[in-house]
Write an enzyme that holds these catalytic residues in place. Structure first.
Site, PDB file in Angstrom:
ATOM      1  N   GLY A  46       0.838  -1.194   0.000  1.00 34.49           N
ATOM      2  CA  GLY A  46       0.000   0.000   0.000  1.00 34.49           C
ATOM      3  C   GLY A  46       0.872   1.243   0.000  1.00 34.49           C
ATOM      4  N   GLN A  51       3.066   9.901   1.630  1.00 33.75           N
ATOM      5  CA  GLN A  51       4.419   9.315   1.677  1.00 33.75           C
ATOM      6  C   GLN A  51       5.300   9.785   0.523  1.00 33.75           C
ATOM      7  OE1 GLN A  51       2.554   5.239   2.316  1.00 33.75           O
ATOM      8  NE2 GLN A  51       4.470   4.991   3.422  1.00 33.75           N
ATOM      9  N   CYS A  91       5.958  -0.306   7.591  1.00 28.85           N
ATOM     10  CA  CYS A  91       5.644   0.896   6.815  1.00 28.85           C
ATOM     11  C   CYS A  91       6.859   1.289   5.993  1.00 28.85           C
ATOM     12  CB  CYS A  91       5.250   2.037   7.759  1.00 28.85           C
ATOM     13  SG  CYS A  91       4.819   3.557   6.892  1.00 28.85           S
ATOM     14  N   LEU A  92       6.629   1.617   4.728  1.00 28.47           N
ATOM     15  CA  LEU A  92       7.736   2.032   3.860  1.00 28.47           C
ATOM     16  C   LEU A  92       8.386   3.314   4.371  1.00 28.47           C
ATOM     17  CD1 LEU A  92       6.037   1.322   0.411  1.00 28.47           C
ATOM     18  CD2 LEU A  92       7.845  -0.029   1.512  1.00 28.47           C
ATOM     19  N   HIS A 133      -4.354   1.707   7.791  1.00 24.90           N
ATOM     20  CA  HIS A 133      -2.967   2.200   7.853  1.00 24.90           C
ATOM     21  C   HIS A 133      -2.775   3.363   6.868  1.00 24.90           C
ATOM     22  CE1 HIS A 133       1.571   1.261   7.947  1.00 24.90           C
ATOM     23  NE2 HIS A 133       1.450   2.023   6.877  1.00 24.90           N
ATOM     24  N   GLU A 134      -3.318   3.212   5.656  1.00 24.20           N
ATOM     25  CA  GLU A 134      -3.142   4.263   4.633  1.00 24.20           C
ATOM     26  C   GLU A 134      -3.964   5.511   4.979  1.00 24.20           C
ATOM     27  OE1 GLU A 134      -0.744   3.635   2.983  1.00 24.20           O
ATOM     28  OE2 GLU A 134      -0.716   1.451   2.943  1.00 24.20           O
ATOM     29  N   HIS A 137      -2.130   7.632   7.313  1.00 25.96           N
ATOM     30  CA  HIS A 137      -1.113   8.490   6.668  1.00 25.96           C
ATOM     31  C   HIS A 137      -1.730   9.800   6.194  1.00 25.96           C
ATOM     32  CE1 HIS A 137       2.602   6.163   6.471  1.00 25.96           C
ATOM     33  NE2 HIS A 137       2.001   5.108   5.953  1.00 25.96           N
TER      34      HIS A 137
HETATM   35  O1  GNR Z   1       4.031  -2.643   2.619  1.00 27.52           O
HETATM   36  C1  GNR Z   1       3.364  -2.486   3.650  1.00 27.52           C
HETATM   37  N1  GNR Z   1       3.034  -3.565   4.411  1.00 27.52           N
HETATM   38  C2  GNR Z   1       2.146  -3.512   5.468  1.00 27.52           C
HETATM   39  C3  GNR Z   1       2.098  -4.619   6.325  1.00 27.52           C
HETATM   40  C4  GNR Z   1       1.215  -4.638   7.379  1.00 27.52           C
HETATM   41  C5  GNR Z   1       0.368  -3.575   7.593  1.00 27.52           C
HETATM   42  C6  GNR Z   1       0.408  -2.468   6.759  1.00 27.52           C
HETATM   43  C7  GNR Z   1       1.286  -2.440   5.704  1.00 27.52           C
HETATM   44  S1  GNR Z   1       1.319  -1.065   4.632  1.00 27.52           S
HETATM   45  C8  GNR Z   1       2.983  -1.118   4.083  1.00 27.52           C
HETATM   46  C9  GNR Z   1       3.230  -0.076   3.003  1.00 27.52           C
HETATM   47  C10 GNR Z   1       3.051   1.304   3.614  1.00 27.52           C
HETATM   48  O2  GNR Z   1       3.857   1.830   4.331  1.00 27.52           O
HETATM   49  N2  GNR Z   1       1.929   1.912   3.367  1.00 27.52           N
HETATM   50  O3  GNR Z   1       1.686   3.109   3.907  1.00 27.52           O
HETATM   51 NI    NI Z   2       2.832   3.182   5.738  1.00 24.78          NI
END
Ligand code: GNR
Ligand code: NI
Length: 169
Positions: A46, A51, A91-92, A133-134, A137
């Site tokens: 995601g 980001q 999270c990236l 999660h997104e 952000h």
């Molecule tokens: O790549 C991602 N893996 C992930 C694993 C568990 C819960 C959420 C995520 S999202 C993350 C990519 C990211 O940072 N998205 O904002």
């Molecule tokens: Ni993230």
């Protein structure tokens, strides 16, 4: 199409609250294409526009192993949520940190697709986690914000150490 740079915690720009998109035009579709390319290259499941330092309410997701099920949500809004589940998240923007976070188990989300058409999606499991999660952000929130102060301190130290080592080499 282009791969964009991903901001890293504790960059203050990750705290920016995104603005809704008013018209889904070619410039938005081009940004969405770049976001998919950036997410696939990372690789991640995601990515939120925040980001890549664009403060618009846009997220992209692809949970498939073949990377052929792109999902784009513009102006996403969670309409219903129920249950609680714990998942290990990453999270990236916070590389190499994986911690358990509590989220709603099932959600109903309303959004616009890349053509500006409204749709509703019911999600559970990893998809529900990823959407939450997104959307976090887009509000300037990160998964590490949910950790205890002690764990947050450990995350900060680990990141500082990794950065120091990267500068020496
Ligand atoms: O790549 C991602 N893996 C992930 C694993 C568990 C819960 C959420 C995520 S999202 C993350 C990519 C990211 O940072 N998205 O904002
Ligand atoms: Ni993230």
């Amino acid at each position: 199409m282009a791969i964009r740079d991903i901001l890293h915690y504790p960059d203050k720009r990750l705290r920016t609250v995104a603005e809704p998109v008013d018209v889904v035009d070619e410039s938005i579709r081009s940004l969405v294409d770049d976001m998919f390319e950036t997410m696939y290259a990372a690789p991640g499941i995601g990515l939120a526009a925040t980001q890549v330092d664009v403060h618009k309410r846009i997220i992209v997701i692809d949970l498939s192993a073949e990377k052929n099920q792109p999902l784009c949500l513009i102006n996403p809004e969670i309409r219903k949520s129920e249950g609680v589940e714990q998942t290990e998240e990453g999270c990236l923007s916070v590389p190499d940190i994986f911690e358990t976070v509590e989220r709603a188990e099932r959600i109903e989300v309303k959004a616009l697709d890349r053509n500006g058409e409204e749709f509703t999606l019911e999600a559970d499991g990893l998809l529900a986690v990823c959407i939450q999660h997104e959307i976090d952000h887009l509000q300037g929130n990160l998964f590490v914000d949910y950790l205890s102060p002690l764990k947050q301190m450990r995350v900060k130290k680990k990141i500082q150490k990794a950065r120091r080592q990267a500068t020496i080499i």
